[in-house]
Design a protein around this motif. Structure first.
Motif, PDB file in Angstrom:
ATOM      1  N   ASP A   1      20.927   5.269 -12.235  1.00 35.14           N
ATOM      2  CA  ASP A   1      21.428   3.991 -11.715  1.00 35.14           C
ATOM      3  C   ASP A   1      22.363   4.206 -10.538  1.00 35.14           C
ATOM      4  OD1 ASP A   1      22.040   1.041 -11.883  1.00 35.14           O
ATOM      5  OD2 ASP A   1      24.035   1.838 -12.326  1.00 35.14           O
ATOM      6  N   VAL A   2      23.249   5.210 -10.644  1.00 31.64           N
ATOM      7  CA  VAL A   2      24.182   5.495  -9.560  1.00 31.64           C
ATOM      8  C   VAL A   2      23.417   5.932  -8.309  1.00 31.64           C
ATOM      9  CG1 VAL A   2      26.098   6.954  -8.811  1.00 31.64           C
ATOM     10  CG2 VAL A   2      26.037   6.085 -11.157  1.00 31.64           C
ATOM     11  N   LEU A   3      22.433   6.791  -8.486  1.00 31.10           N
ATOM     12  CA  LEU A   3      21.634   7.229  -7.342  1.00 31.10           C
ATOM     13  C   LEU A   3      20.834   6.077  -6.746  1.00 31.10           C
ATOM     14  CD1 LEU A   3      20.385  10.698  -8.615  1.00 31.10           C
ATOM     15  CD2 LEU A   3      22.017  10.272  -6.772  1.00 31.10           C
ATOM     16  N   GLY A   4      20.437   5.129  -7.604  1.00 32.24           N
ATOM     17  CA  GLY A   4      19.752   3.948  -7.094  1.00 32.24           C
ATOM     18  C   GLY A   4      20.642   3.147  -6.166  1.00 32.24           C
ATOM     19  N   ARG A   5      21.926   3.065  -6.501  1.00 28.48           N
ATOM     20  CA  ARG A   5      22.885   2.369  -5.629  1.00 28.48           C
ATOM     21  C   ARG A   5      23.019   3.099  -4.295  1.00 28.48           C
ATOM     22  NH1 ARG A   5      26.798  -1.164  -7.975  1.00 28.48           N
ATOM     23  NH2 ARG A   5      26.367  -1.605 -10.163  1.00 28.48           N
ATOM     24  N   VAL A   6      23.016   4.426  -4.363  1.00 32.71           N
ATOM     25  CA  VAL A   6      23.100   5.211  -3.125  1.00 32.71           C
ATOM     26  C   VAL A   6      21.872   4.946  -2.252  1.00 32.71           C
ATOM     27  CG1 VAL A   6      23.082   7.549  -2.168  1.00 32.71           C
ATOM     28  CG2 VAL A   6      24.546   7.014  -4.131  1.00 32.71           C
ATOM     29  N   ASP A   7      20.684   4.939  -2.879  1.00 35.11           N
ATOM     30  CA  ASP A   7      19.449   4.679  -2.134  1.00 35.11           C
ATOM     31  C   ASP A   7      19.497   3.312  -1.457  1.00 35.11           C
ATOM     32  OD1 ASP A   7      18.334   7.083  -2.736  1.00 35.11           O
ATOM     33  OD2 ASP A   7      17.083   6.362  -4.366  1.00 35.11           O
ATOM     34  N   THR A   8      19.926   2.311  -2.212  1.00 34.36           N
ATOM     35  CA  THR A   8      19.979   0.949  -1.668  1.00 34.36           C
ATOM     36  C   THR A   8      20.954   0.870  -0.508  1.00 34.36           C
ATOM     37  OG1 THR A   8      19.440   0.012  -3.841  1.00 34.36           O
ATOM     38  CG2 THR A   8      20.456  -1.453  -2.229  1.00 34.36           C
ATOM     39  N   ALA A   9      22.116   1.495  -0.667  1.00 38.39           N
ATOM     40  CA  ALA A   9      23.128   1.451   0.390  1.00 38.39           C
ATOM     41  C   ALA A   9      22.678   2.206   1.633  1.00 38.39           C
ATOM     42  CB  ALA A   9      24.445   2.031  -0.124  1.00 38.39           C
ATOM     43  N   ALA A  10      21.934   3.302   1.436  1.00 40.59           N
ATOM     44  CA  ALA A  10      21.491   4.112   2.572  1.00 40.59           C
ATOM     45  C   ALA A  10      20.401   3.417   3.373  1.00 40.59           C
ATOM     46  CB  ALA A  10      21.000   5.477   2.092  1.00 40.59           C
ATOM     47  N   GLY A  11      19.745   2.421   2.781  1.00 39.96           N
ATOM     48  CA  GLY A  11      18.733   1.671   3.511  1.00 39.96           C
ATOM     49  C   GLY A  11      17.330   1.999   3.066  1.00 39.96           C
ATOM     50  N   ALA A  12      16.470   1.035   3.193  1.00 38.86           N
ATOM     51  CA  ALA A  12      15.075   1.212   2.792  1.00 38.86           C
ATOM     52  C   ALA A  12      14.421   2.296   3.638  1.00 38.86           C
ATOM     53  CB  ALA A  12      14.322  -0.107   2.949  1.00 38.86           C
ATOM     54  N   GLY A  13      13.513   3.034   3.021  1.00 36.38           N
ATOM     55  CA  GLY A  13      12.775   4.055   3.745  1.00 36.38           C
ATOM     56  C   GLY A  13      13.402   5.432   3.656  1.00 36.38           C
ATOM     57  N   THR A  14      14.591   5.540   3.088  1.00 34.85           N
ATOM     58  CA  THR A  14      15.215   6.853   2.966  1.00 34.85           C
ATOM     59  C   THR A  14      14.604   7.589   1.776  1.00 34.85           C
ATOM     60  OG1 THR A  14      16.975   5.971   1.567  1.00 34.85           O
ATOM     61  CG2 THR A  14      17.384   6.051   3.931  1.00 34.85           C
ATOM     62  N   THR A  15      14.547   8.889   1.884  1.00 40.46           N
ATOM     63  CA  THR A  15      14.012   9.722   0.807  1.00 40.46           C
ATOM     64  C   THR A  15      15.150  10.533   0.229  1.00 40.46           C
ATOM     65  OG1 THR A  15      11.872   9.865   1.888  1.00 40.46           O
ATOM     66  CG2 THR A  15      12.368  11.508   0.213  1.00 40.46           C
ATOM     67  N   ARG A  16      15.406  10.344  -1.048  1.00 41.43           N
ATOM     68  CA  ARG A  16      16.537  11.008  -1.656  1.00 41.43           C
ATOM     69  C   ARG A  16      16.074  11.996  -2.721  1.00 41.43           C
ATOM     70  NH1 ARG A  16      17.180  10.590  -6.506  1.00 41.43           N
ATOM     71  NH2 ARG A  16      17.244   8.327  -6.542  1.00 41.43           N
ATOM     72  N   LEU A  17      16.530  13.221  -2.579  1.00 43.05           N
ATOM     73  CA  LEU A  17      16.278  14.265  -3.551  1.00 43.05           C
ATOM     74  C   LEU A  17      17.624  14.627  -4.138  1.00 43.05           C
ATOM     75  CD1 LEU A  17      13.435  16.554  -2.756  1.00 43.05           C
ATOM     76  CD2 LEU A  17      15.165  17.523  -4.172  1.00 43.05           C
ATOM     77  N   ALA A  18      17.710  14.752  -5.456  1.00 44.60           N
ATOM     78  CA  ALA A  18      18.995  15.018  -6.094  1.00 44.60           C
ATOM     79  C   ALA A  18      18.808  15.975  -7.257  1.00 44.60           C
ATOM     80  CB  ALA A  18      19.636  13.709  -6.574  1.00 44.60           C
ATOM     81  N   ALA A  19      19.905  16.637  -7.617  1.00 45.43           N
ATOM     82  CA  ALA A  19      19.894  17.548  -8.759  1.00 45.43           C
ATOM     83  C   ALA A  19      21.222  17.416  -9.478  1.00 45.43           C
ATOM     84  CB  ALA A  19      19.671  18.989  -8.307  1.00 45.43           C
ATOM     85  N   ALA A  20      21.217  17.695 -10.767  1.00 43.27           N
ATOM     86  CA  ALA A  20      22.428  17.489 -11.566  1.00 43.27           C
ATOM     87  C   ALA A  20      22.575  18.575 -12.619  1.00 43.27           C
ATOM     88  CB  ALA A  20      22.392  16.110 -12.228  1.00 43.27           C
ATOM     89  N   ALA A  21      23.833  18.767 -13.031  1.00 40.32           N
ATOM     90  CA  ALA A  21      24.155  19.720 -14.098  1.00 40.32           C
ATOM     91  C   ALA A  21      25.332  19.166 -14.878  1.00 40.32           C
ATOM     92  CB  ALA A  21      24.492  21.090 -13.514  1.00 40.32           C
ATOM     93  N   ILE A  22      25.414  19.516 -16.141  1.00 38.00           N
ATOM     94  CA  ILE A  22      26.469  19.005 -17.015  1.00 38.00           C
ATOM     95  C   ILE A  22      27.655  19.958 -17.038  1.00 38.00           C
ATOM     96  CG2 ILE A  22      27.095  18.443 -19.398  1.00 38.00           C
ATOM     97  CD1 ILE A  22      25.396  16.328 -18.136  1.00 38.00           C
ATOM     98  N   ALA A  23      28.855  19.385 -16.881  1.00 43.79           N
ATOM     99  CA  ALA A  23      30.105  20.123 -17.072  1.00 43.79           C
ATOM    100  C   ALA A  23      30.725  19.610 -18.365  1.00 43.79           C
ATOM    101  CB  ALA A  23      31.052  19.905 -15.898  1.00 43.79           C
ATOM    102  N   ALA A  24      30.694  20.436 -19.411  1.00 37.54           N
ATOM    103  CA  ALA A  24      31.170  19.990 -20.722  1.00 37.54           C
ATOM    104  C   ALA A  24      32.666  19.765 -20.742  1.00 37.54           C
ATOM    105  CB  ALA A  24      30.764  20.998 -21.792  1.00 37.54           C
ATOM    106  N   ILE A  25      33.400  20.483 -19.894  1.00 37.86           N
ATOM    107  CA  ILE A  25      34.850  20.321 -19.767  1.00 37.86           C
ATOM    108  C   ILE A  25      35.206  20.346 -18.286  1.00 37.86           C
ATOM    109  CG2 ILE A  25      35.407  21.338 -22.025  1.00 37.86           C
ATOM    110  CD1 ILE A  25      35.997  23.960 -20.595  1.00 37.86           C
ATOM    111  N   ALA A  26      36.393  19.880 -17.962  1.00 34.29           N
ATOM    112  CA  ALA A  26      36.796  19.797 -16.555  1.00 34.29           C
ATOM    113  C   ALA A  26      36.747  21.161 -15.873  1.00 34.29           C
ATOM    114  CB  ALA A  26      38.192  19.190 -16.449  1.00 34.29           C
ATOM    115  N   ALA A  27      37.138  22.193 -16.597  1.00 37.95           N
ATOM    116  CA  ALA A  27      37.174  23.529 -16.001  1.00 37.95           C
ATOM    117  C   ALA A  27      35.772  24.032 -15.641  1.00 37.95           C
ATOM    118  CB  ALA A  27      37.846  24.512 -16.962  1.00 37.95           C
TER     119      ALA A  27
END
Length: 390
Positions: free
Chosen positions: A238-264
Protein backbone atom coordinates in the motif's frame (compact mmCIF):
# COMPACT_ATOMS: atom_id res chain seq x y z
CA UNK A 1 -43.65 46.93 -0.18
CA UNK A 2 -43.24 43.84 2.03
CA UNK A 3 -39.60 43.09 2.99
CA UNK A 4 -39.67 39.67 1.31
CA UNK A 5 -40.89 41.26 -1.90
CA UNK A 6 -38.10 43.83 -1.71
CA UNK A 7 -35.51 41.08 -1.29
CA UNK A 8 -37.05 39.01 -4.07
CA UNK A 9 -36.96 41.98 -6.41
CA UNK A 10 -33.31 42.71 -5.54
CA UNK A 11 -32.33 39.08 -6.17
CA UNK A 12 -34.14 39.03 -9.52
CA UNK A 13 -32.52 42.28 -10.65
CA UNK A 14 -29.02 41.13 -9.62
CA UNK A 15 -29.57 37.78 -11.35
CA UNK A 16 -30.38 39.62 -14.57
CA UNK A 17 -27.08 41.53 -14.29
CA UNK A 18 -24.82 38.68 -13.20
CA UNK A 19 -22.42 39.15 -16.12
CA UNK A 20 -21.95 42.82 -15.23
CA UNK A 21 -21.47 42.14 -11.51
CA UNK A 22 -19.03 39.26 -12.11
CA UNK A 23 -16.92 41.34 -14.51
CA UNK A 24 -16.85 44.18 -11.98
CA UNK A 25 -15.75 41.84 -9.18
CA UNK A 26 -12.81 40.50 -11.21
CA UNK A 27 -11.83 43.96 -12.44
CA UNK A 28 -11.71 45.27 -8.86
CA UNK A 29 -9.78 42.19 -7.73
CA UNK A 30 -7.19 42.67 -10.47
CA UNK A 31 -6.81 46.31 -9.41
CA UNK A 32 -6.41 45.59 -5.69
CA UNK A 33 -4.54 42.27 -5.59
CA UNK A 34 -1.06 42.52 -7.19
CA UNK A 35 -0.71 38.75 -7.55
CA UNK A 36 -3.56 38.68 -10.05
CA UNK A 37 -1.50 40.85 -12.40
CA UNK A 38 0.51 37.71 -13.23
CA UNK A 39 -2.51 35.94 -14.70
CA UNK A 40 -3.12 36.06 -18.45
CA UNK A 41 -5.95 38.29 -19.64
CA UNK A 42 -7.71 35.21 -21.00
CA UNK A 43 -7.85 33.75 -17.49
CA UNK A 44 -8.97 37.00 -15.84
CA UNK A 45 -11.65 37.85 -18.37
CA UNK A 46 -12.59 34.25 -19.12
CA UNK A 47 -12.29 31.66 -16.37
CA UNK A 48 -12.38 34.01 -13.39
CA UNK A 49 -15.36 36.01 -14.60
CA UNK A 50 -17.24 32.77 -15.32
CA UNK A 51 -16.32 31.42 -11.88
CA UNK A 52 -17.44 34.64 -10.16
CA UNK A 53 -20.73 34.59 -12.07
CA UNK A 54 -21.45 31.00 -11.02
CA UNK A 55 -20.56 31.64 -7.38
CA UNK A 56 -22.63 34.83 -7.08
CA UNK A 57 -25.48 33.06 -8.84
CA UNK A 58 -25.28 30.22 -6.30
CA UNK A 59 -25.34 32.76 -3.48
CA UNK A 60 -28.46 34.49 -4.88
CA UNK A 61 -30.28 31.19 -5.46
CA UNK A 62 -29.59 30.01 -1.94
CA UNK A 63 -30.98 33.27 -0.49
CA UNK A 64 -34.05 33.02 -2.71
CA UNK A 65 -34.65 29.44 -1.56
CA UNK A 66 -33.97 30.23 2.09
CA UNK A 67 -31.08 27.81 2.52
CA UNK A 68 -27.31 27.59 2.61
CA UNK A 69 -25.36 26.09 -0.33
CA UNK A 70 -24.85 22.35 -0.07
CA UNK A 71 -21.43 20.68 0.11
CA UNK A 72 -22.00 19.31 -3.38
CA UNK A 73 -22.72 22.79 -4.74
CA UNK A 74 -19.55 24.13 -3.12
CA UNK A 75 -17.27 21.45 -4.57
CA UNK A 76 -16.71 23.37 -7.80
CA UNK A 77 -15.88 26.73 -6.12
CA UNK A 78 -13.43 24.89 -3.87
CA UNK A 79 -11.84 23.29 -6.95
CA UNK A 80 -11.44 26.76 -8.47
CA UNK A 81 -9.42 27.77 -5.42
CA UNK A 82 -7.13 24.81 -6.03
CA UNK A 83 -6.69 25.96 -9.64
CA UNK A 84 -5.40 29.31 -8.40
CA UNK A 85 -2.77 27.43 -6.38
CA UNK A 86 -1.64 25.76 -9.61
CA UNK A 87 -1.50 29.23 -11.15
CA UNK A 88 1.07 30.11 -8.48
CA UNK A 89 -1.08 32.55 -6.47
CA UNK A 90 -0.37 32.79 -2.73
CA UNK A 91 -3.11 31.89 -0.23
CA UNK A 92 -3.75 35.47 0.90
CA UNK A 93 -4.35 36.56 -2.70
CA UNK A 94 -6.80 33.70 -3.26
CA UNK A 95 -8.73 34.56 -0.08
CA UNK A 96 -8.87 38.32 -0.69
CA UNK A 97 -10.98 37.95 -3.82
CA UNK A 98 -13.99 36.65 -1.87
CA UNK A 99 -14.47 39.69 0.44
CA UNK A 100 -13.91 41.95 -2.58
CA UNK A 101 -16.62 40.05 -4.41
CA UNK A 102 -19.01 40.42 -1.50
CA UNK A 103 -18.27 44.16 -1.24
CA UNK A 104 -18.91 44.70 -4.94
CA UNK A 105 -22.12 42.66 -4.83
CA UNK A 106 -23.29 44.66 -1.79
CA UNK A 107 -22.37 47.96 -3.44
CA UNK A 108 -24.32 47.00 -6.58
CA UNK A 109 -27.33 45.89 -4.54
CA UNK A 110 -27.31 49.10 -2.45
CA UNK A 111 -27.06 51.32 -5.53
CA UNK A 112 -29.23 49.51 -8.07
CA UNK A 113 -31.35 46.74 -6.53
CA UNK A 114 -32.44 47.78 -3.05
CA UNK A 115 -34.54 50.76 -2.00
CA UNK A 116 -32.53 53.84 -0.95
CA UNK A 117 -30.53 53.12 2.19
CA UNK A 118 -29.15 55.34 4.94
CA UNK A 119 -25.67 56.33 3.63
CA UNK A 120 -24.17 55.74 7.06
CA UNK A 121 -25.57 52.19 7.14
CA UNK A 122 -24.19 51.51 3.68
CA UNK A 123 -20.78 52.86 4.71
CA UNK A 124 -20.85 50.85 7.93
CA UNK A 125 -21.49 47.57 6.08
CA UNK A 126 -18.81 48.46 3.53
CA UNK A 127 -16.27 49.06 6.32
CA UNK A 128 -17.17 45.74 7.94
CA UNK A 129 -16.58 43.91 4.68
CA UNK A 130 -13.35 45.82 4.11
CA UNK A 131 -12.12 44.81 7.56
CA UNK A 132 -12.97 41.18 6.84
CA UNK A 133 -11.18 41.41 3.51
CA UNK A 134 -8.03 42.79 5.16
CA UNK A 135 -7.81 40.63 8.27
CA UNK A 136 -8.90 37.22 7.00
CA UNK A 137 -6.18 36.73 4.33
CA UNK A 138 -3.43 38.02 6.65
CA UNK A 139 -4.45 35.68 9.48
CA UNK A 140 -4.70 32.73 7.09
CA UNK A 141 -1.28 33.46 5.58
CA UNK A 142 0.34 33.82 9.02
CA UNK A 143 -1.27 30.59 10.18
CA UNK A 144 -0.06 28.78 7.05
CA UNK A 145 3.50 30.07 7.48
CA UNK A 146 3.62 28.92 11.08
CA UNK A 147 2.14 25.55 10.17
CA UNK A 148 4.69 25.10 7.39
CA UNK A 149 7.55 25.97 9.74
CA UNK A 150 6.32 23.47 12.31
CA UNK A 151 5.86 20.83 9.62
CA UNK A 152 9.37 21.50 8.32
CA UNK A 153 10.88 21.20 11.80
CA UNK A 154 9.05 17.92 12.36
CA UNK A 155 10.08 16.58 8.94
CA UNK A 156 13.71 17.55 9.54
CA UNK A 157 13.62 15.86 12.95
CA UNK A 158 12.18 12.69 11.43
CA UNK A 159 14.86 12.73 8.72
CA UNK A 160 17.55 12.89 11.42
CA UNK A 161 15.78 10.06 13.23
CA UNK A 162 15.79 7.88 10.11
CA UNK A 163 19.47 8.64 9.55
CA UNK A 164 20.35 7.48 13.08
CA UNK A 165 18.30 4.30 12.71
CA UNK A 166 19.94 3.46 9.38
CA UNK A 167 23.35 4.00 10.94
CA UNK A 168 22.48 1.79 13.91
CA UNK A 169 22.79 4.63 16.44
CA UNK A 170 20.60 5.06 19.56
CA UNK A 171 17.46 6.94 18.58
CA UNK A 172 15.00 6.71 21.49
CA UNK A 173 15.61 10.23 22.83
CA UNK A 174 15.39 11.83 19.39
CA UNK A 175 12.21 9.86 18.63
CA UNK A 176 10.61 11.21 21.81
CA UNK A 177 11.69 14.75 20.93
CA UNK A 178 10.04 14.64 17.48
CA UNK A 179 6.95 12.85 18.79
CA UNK A 180 7.54 9.53 17.02
CA UNK A 181 6.93 6.19 18.70
CA UNK A 182 9.42 3.61 17.47
CA UNK A 183 7.93 0.28 16.42
CA UNK A 184 9.15 -3.07 17.67
CA UNK A 185 10.24 -4.03 14.16
CA UNK A 186 10.39 -2.54 10.67
CA UNK A 187 10.22 -3.67 7.09
CA UNK A 188 13.08 -1.78 5.45
CA UNK A 189 12.18 -1.06 1.83
CA UNK A 190 14.46 0.14 -0.96
CA UNK A 191 12.97 1.39 -4.20
CA UNK A 192 14.33 3.14 -7.25
CA UNK A 193 13.07 6.64 -7.91
CA UNK A 194 11.79 7.30 -11.43
CA UNK A 195 13.87 9.27 -13.91
CA UNK A 196 13.93 12.73 -12.34
CA UNK A 197 15.64 14.69 -15.07
CA UNK A 198 12.41 16.60 -15.63
CA UNK A 199 10.19 17.86 -12.84
CA UNK A 200 12.52 16.41 -10.22
CA UNK A 201 11.58 18.81 -7.43
CA UNK A 202 7.85 18.45 -8.02
CA UNK A 203 8.07 14.65 -8.14
CA UNK A 204 10.10 14.39 -4.94
CA UNK A 205 7.76 16.79 -3.14
CA UNK A 206 4.75 14.79 -4.31
CA UNK A 207 6.30 11.59 -2.94
CA UNK A 208 7.16 13.35 0.33
CA UNK A 209 3.59 14.63 0.70
CA UNK A 210 2.14 11.20 -0.02
CA UNK A 211 4.38 9.57 2.60
CA UNK A 212 3.66 12.31 5.15
CA UNK A 213 0.03 11.14 5.10
CA UNK A 214 1.22 7.96 6.85
CA UNK A 215 3.06 9.32 9.90
CA UNK A 216 3.94 5.84 11.14
CA UNK A 217 6.07 5.33 8.02
CA UNK A 218 9.54 6.89 8.06
CA UNK A 219 11.39 7.64 4.85
CA UNK A 220 14.49 9.19 3.33
CA UNK A 221 16.20 9.51 -0.03
CA UNK A 222 19.70 8.34 -0.91
CA UNK A 223 20.55 9.73 -4.35
CA UNK A 224 18.15 7.90 -6.70
CA UNK A 225 17.10 5.42 -4.02
CA UNK A 226 14.16 5.80 -1.70
CA UNK A 227 14.32 4.09 1.70
CA UNK A 228 11.19 3.35 3.76
CA UNK A 229 10.80 2.08 7.31
CA UNK A 230 7.34 0.51 7.53
CA UNK A 231 6.24 -0.88 10.94
CA UNK A 232 3.70 -3.31 9.45
CA UNK A 233 5.17 -5.44 6.66
CA UNK A 234 1.68 -6.16 5.29
CA UNK A 235 1.30 -2.45 4.53
CA UNK A 236 4.39 -2.25 2.30
CA UNK A 237 2.44 -2.76 -0.98
CA UNK A 238 0.00 0.00 0.00
CA UNK A 239 2.82 2.41 0.86
CA UNK A 240 4.58 1.68 -2.42
CA UNK A 241 1.27 2.21 -4.20
CA UNK A 242 1.17 5.73 -2.76
CA UNK A 243 4.70 6.31 -4.03
CA UNK A 244 3.70 5.10 -7.51
CA UNK A 245 0.66 7.38 -7.58
CA UNK A 246 2.64 10.39 -6.39
CA UNK A 247 5.44 9.76 -8.90
CA UNK A 248 2.93 9.88 -11.76
CA UNK A 249 1.36 7.47 -14.17
CA UNK A 250 3.70 5.53 -16.42
CA UNK A 251 6.51 5.18 -13.90
CA UNK A 252 7.98 1.74 -13.34
CA UNK A 253 8.84 0.95 -9.77
CA UNK A 254 10.98 -1.94 -8.62
CA UNK A 255 11.38 -2.44 -4.87
CA UNK A 256 12.87 -4.86 -2.38
CA UNK A 257 12.39 -5.28 1.35
CA UNK A 258 13.87 -7.00 4.39
CA UNK A 259 12.70 -7.34 7.98
CA UNK A 260 14.57 -5.76 10.90
CA UNK A 261 13.35 -7.58 14.01
CA UNK A 262 14.90 -4.94 16.29
CA UNK A 263 16.10 -1.39 15.76
CA UNK A 264 19.74 -2.44 15.89
CA UNK A 265 19.08 -4.73 12.89
CA UNK A 266 17.91 -1.91 10.61
CA UNK A 267 21.34 -1.28 8.98
CA UNK A 268 21.64 -4.98 8.03
CA UNK A 269 18.07 -5.02 6.69
CA UNK A 270 18.80 -1.92 4.62
CA UNK A 271 21.88 -3.56 3.06
CA UNK A 272 19.86 -6.68 2.29
CA UNK A 273 17.01 -4.67 0.71
CA UNK A 274 19.41 -2.63 -1.43
CA UNK A 275 21.29 -5.78 -2.48
CA UNK A 276 18.01 -7.45 -3.47
CA UNK A 277 16.90 -4.39 -5.41
CA UNK A 278 20.16 -4.22 -7.33
CA UNK A 279 20.00 -7.97 -7.94
CA UNK A 280 16.48 -7.72 -9.36
CA UNK A 281 17.63 -4.87 -11.60
CA UNK A 282 20.65 -6.82 -12.89
CA UNK A 283 18.42 -9.79 -13.69
CA UNK A 284 15.87 -7.54 -15.45
CA UNK A 285 13.07 -8.63 -13.18
CA UNK A 286 9.67 -7.00 -13.86
CA UNK A 287 8.39 -4.19 -11.65
CA UNK A 288 7.20 -5.41 -8.28
CA UNK A 289 8.19 -6.01 -4.67
CA UNK A 290 10.86 -8.62 -3.89
CA UNK A 291 11.76 -10.25 -0.58
CA UNK A 292 14.66 -12.65 0.03
CA UNK A 293 12.51 -15.80 -0.52
CA UNK A 294 11.67 -14.47 -4.01
CA UNK A 295 15.34 -14.29 -4.97
CA UNK A 296 17.00 -16.70 -2.55
CA UNK A 297 18.82 -18.78 -5.17
CA UNK A 298 19.77 -15.71 -7.19
CA UNK A 299 20.95 -13.96 -4.04
CA UNK A 300 23.18 -16.86 -3.09
CA UNK A 301 24.57 -17.13 -6.62
CA UNK A 302 25.37 -13.40 -6.57
CA UNK A 303 28.02 -14.05 -3.92
CA UNK A 304 31.48 -14.47 -5.54
CA UNK A 305 33.14 -17.84 -5.15
CA UNK A 306 34.30 -20.97 -6.96
CA UNK A 307 30.75 -22.40 -7.21
CA UNK A 308 29.49 -19.33 -9.07
CA UNK A 309 32.54 -19.34 -11.34
CA UNK A 310 31.98 -23.01 -12.15
CA UNK A 311 28.30 -22.51 -12.97
CA UNK A 312 28.96 -19.41 -15.07
CA UNK A 313 31.61 -21.40 -16.93
CA UNK A 314 28.99 -23.90 -18.08
CA UNK A 315 27.35 -21.19 -20.20
CA UNK A 316 30.64 -19.82 -21.53
CA UNK A 317 30.85 -22.35 -24.46
CA UNK A 318 27.48 -21.02 -25.66
CA UNK A 319 28.80 -17.45 -25.94
CA UNK A 320 29.20 -17.81 -29.70
CA UNK A 321 25.69 -19.21 -30.09
CA UNK A 322 23.24 -16.54 -28.81
CA UNK A 323 20.29 -18.40 -30.32
CA UNK A 324 21.12 -21.36 -28.05
CA UNK A 325 21.32 -19.13 -24.98
CA UNK A 326 17.94 -17.62 -25.94
CA UNK A 327 16.48 -21.10 -26.34
CA UNK A 328 17.73 -22.12 -22.89
CA UNK A 329 16.34 -18.91 -21.32
CA UNK A 330 12.92 -19.44 -22.87
CA UNK A 331 12.88 -23.12 -21.86
CA UNK A 332 13.70 -22.25 -18.24
CA UNK A 333 11.35 -19.22 -18.15
CA UNK A 334 8.36 -21.31 -19.31
CA UNK A 335 8.92 -23.98 -16.67
CA UNK A 336 10.59 -26.37 -19.16
CA UNK A 337 7.48 -26.43 -21.34
CA UNK A 338 8.61 -27.05 -24.92
CA UNK A 339 5.40 -25.85 -26.60
CA UNK A 340 5.35 -22.55 -24.67
CA UNK A 341 9.08 -22.00 -25.14
CA UNK A 342 8.82 -22.56 -28.90
CA UNK A 343 5.88 -20.14 -29.07
CA UNK A 344 7.80 -17.53 -27.07
CA UNK A 345 10.71 -17.85 -29.52
CA UNK A 346 8.37 -17.96 -32.54
CA UNK A 347 10.04 -21.13 -33.81
CA UNK A 348 8.82 -24.65 -34.54
CA UNK A 349 8.93 -27.13 -31.67
CA UNK A 350 11.28 -29.36 -33.66
CA UNK A 351 13.66 -26.42 -34.00
CA UNK A 352 13.59 -25.97 -30.24
CA UNK A 353 14.29 -29.68 -29.71
CA UNK A 354 17.28 -29.40 -32.03
CA UNK A 355 18.65 -26.40 -30.13
CA UNK A 356 18.20 -28.13 -26.77
CA UNK A 357 20.10 -31.07 -28.16
CA UNK A 358 22.93 -28.76 -29.26
CA UNK A 359 23.08 -27.30 -25.74
CA UNK A 360 23.45 -30.84 -24.36
CA UNK A 361 26.25 -31.57 -26.82
CA UNK A 362 28.18 -28.36 -26.13
CA UNK A 363 27.77 -28.14 -22.33
CA UNK A 364 27.52 -31.82 -21.44
CA UNK A 365 24.27 -31.11 -19.54
CA UNK A 366 20.89 -32.18 -20.89
CA UNK A 367 18.36 -29.34 -20.34
CA UNK A 368 15.50 -31.86 -20.66
CA UNK A 369 16.78 -33.88 -17.70
CA UNK A 370 15.49 -32.59 -14.31
CA UNK A 371 18.85 -32.50 -12.53
CA UNK A 372 20.78 -31.06 -15.44
CA UNK A 373 17.99 -28.58 -16.16
CA UNK A 374 18.28 -27.18 -12.63
CA UNK A 375 22.04 -26.92 -13.02
CA UNK A 376 21.72 -25.03 -16.31
CA UNK A 377 19.09 -22.69 -14.82
CA UNK A 378 21.50 -21.84 -12.02
CA UNK A 379 24.29 -21.50 -14.57
CA UNK A 380 22.29 -18.87 -16.47
CA UNK A 381 21.85 -16.84 -13.30
CA UNK A 382 25.54 -17.16 -12.41
CA UNK A 383 26.45 -16.12 -15.98
CA UNK A 384 24.23 -13.02 -15.76
CA UNK A 385 25.71 -12.07 -12.40
CA UNK A 386 29.37 -12.52 -13.32
CA UNK A 387 30.83 -9.10 -14.20
CA UNK A 388 33.59 -10.63 -16.34
CA UNK A 389 30.99 -12.20 -18.61
CA UNK A 390 28.83 -9.11 -19.15
Amino acid sequence: MEPEHVLQGAIDQMTEHLDEIAALVIARSAERIPAYHRLPTSVLEGDLVANAKDLIGLFLRSIKEGRTPSEEELQQPVAWGAERARDGLPLDAVLRIYPIGVREAWAYAAEHALPPQDPEIVAFVDHLLALLGSVQPLVAAAYLREQQELAWEKREGRQNLVARLLEGLPADRLAARVGTRLADQYAVVAYRLPDLQRGATATVRAIQSALDEQPEVMWTFDHDLGILLVPDASQVPDVLGRVDTAAGAGTTRLAAAAIAAIAADIPRARREAVDLLQLAERLNRPAGLFWLPDLAIEYQLSQPGPARDYLAGLIAPLAGHPHLVDALRAFVATGYNRAEAAEALTIHRNTLNYRLGRIHTITGHDPTHPTAAGTLAAALIAHDLSPSLQ
